[in-house]
Enzyme design. Sequence first.
Site, short mmCIF file in Angstrom:
data_model
loop_
_atom_site.label_atom_id
_atom_site.label_comp_id
_atom_site.label_asym_id
_atom_site.label_seq_id
_atom_site.Cartn_x
_atom_site.Cartn_y
_atom_site.Cartn_z
N SER A 9 41.61 38.43 27.08
CA SER A 9 41.75 39.30 27.69
C SER A 9 43.09 39.30 28.30
O SER A 9 44.26 39.21 28.10
CB SER A 9 41.92 37.56 29.30
N HIS A 34 38.90 42.41 27.77
CA HIS A 34 38.83 41.75 29.79
C HIS A 34 39.73 42.15 29.71
O HIS A 34 40.79 41.77 29.78
CB HIS A 34 38.13 40.08 29.05
N ASP A 36 40.53 41.09 33.98
CA ASP A 36 40.65 40.00 34.87
C ASP A 36 41.87 41.58 36.49
O ASP A 36 42.69 41.59 36.27
CB ASP A 36 41.60 39.63 34.80
N MET A 38 42.01 41.04 40.04
CA MET A 38 42.40 40.10 41.08
C MET A 38 42.80 40.28 42.39
O MET A 38 44.11 41.26 42.07
CB MET A 38 43.05 38.35 41.00
N HIS A 67 35.79 41.63 35.03
CA HIS A 67 36.05 40.18 35.72
C HIS A 67 36.72 40.66 36.88
O HIS A 67 37.31 40.54 37.36
CB HIS A 67 36.06 39.22 34.37
N MET A 69 37.38 39.38 40.63
CA MET A 69 37.72 38.64 41.14
C MET A 69 37.87 38.72 42.97
O MET A 69 39.86 38.43 42.89
CB MET A 69 38.68 37.07 40.70
N MET A 138 32.74 29.97 33.82
CA MET A 138 34.06 30.03 34.00
C MET A 138 34.77 28.49 33.45
O MET A 138 34.42 27.53 33.87
CB MET A 138 35.32 29.88 35.55
N ASP A 176 35.08 31.68 29.66
CA ASP A 176 36.79 32.77 29.63
C ASP A 176 37.26 31.53 30.85
O ASP A 176 36.81 30.63 31.61
CB ASP A 176 36.53 33.37 31.37
C1 DX5 Z 1 41.25 33.78 34.86
C2 DX5 Z 1 40.96 34.87 33.73
C3 DX5 Z 1 40.82 34.80 32.23
C4 DX5 Z 1 42.40 34.72 31.87
C5 DX5 Z 1 41.70 33.49 30.33
O1 DX5 Z 1 41.06 33.67 35.98
O2 DX5 Z 1 39.87 34.95 34.62
O3 DX5 Z 1 40.35 35.41 31.72
O4 DX5 Z 1 43.16 35.77 31.39
O5 DX5 Z 1 42.98 33.03 30.07
P1 DX5 Z 1 43.81 31.53 28.86
O6 DX5 Z 1 41.98 32.08 27.75
O7 DX5 Z 1 44.53 31.93 28.58
O8 DX5 Z 1 42.93 30.68 29.80
ZN ZN Z 2 38.52 36.29 32.63
#
Ligand code: DX5
Ligand code: ZN
Length: 217
Positions: A9, A34, A36, A38, A67, A69, A138, A176
């Site tokens: 990520s 990956h 993320d 948001m 991903h 969010m 998750m 994840d």
């Molecule tokens: C959290 C994200 C994850 C996050 C994972 O909302 O979806 O992808 O970056 O990070 P680690 O591996 O550090 O928990």
């Molecule tokens: Zn993620």
Amino acid sequence: MSKKMVAPSILSADFANLENEIKAIAAAGADWVHVDVMDGRFVPNITIGIPVVKSLKKISPLPLDVHLMIEEPERYVEEFIKAGSDYLTIHVESTKDPAQVLKRIRTLGAKAGITLRPGTALEEILPLLPLCDLVLVMTVEPGFGGQSFMHDQVAKITRLRDEIARLRLSCLIEVDGGINADTAKICHQADVYVAGNYVFSQDYATAIQTLQATQPS
Ligand code: DX5
Ligand code: ZN
């Protein structure tokens, strides 16, 4: 036991240096990147959006595993796919009609993924499995990297593995949140590990190869 896939990520990468970071994880043997996304509404944090995905696509030798969010993902899936998302995952809680959005993702030529918050029952997504190429479990509350793994989510992975076999589907299971060498073993029924903090806080090749070689504990 087959080799696992690893999707680092980039939330834990150096954002001032994303091209080098992606080339480095690719050279270290990562399978996917990956990403993320948001929006500050579905989750309290704001990260990156469509222009960054488009730029990453130009330089990434690896598939982009995006991903979302965000609230109302239906407003943006087309743009995220045009920008180069290979896998596009939506939260079941973020839209009134997740089935419709998943169908649209496939029609637009990307692989469709569904995910759920830790507090959401697995039953919410089971009817959607035939529409999915990927199911993301998750194991932290979405929003931030570097949180602790939630053990009480592991039962969802076991149950999903059974359902996917029972329905003779081919969707991949991805996990994840809080993944490291130890928690990966607990999640050995997953196909793909997302890892942010674990990969980016040490030698990338060591971290990625350790996760890829995970065996049940
Ligand atoms: C959290 C994200 C994850 C996050 C994972 O909302 O979806 O992808 O970056 O990070 P680690 O591996 O550090 O928990
Ligand atoms: Zn993620």
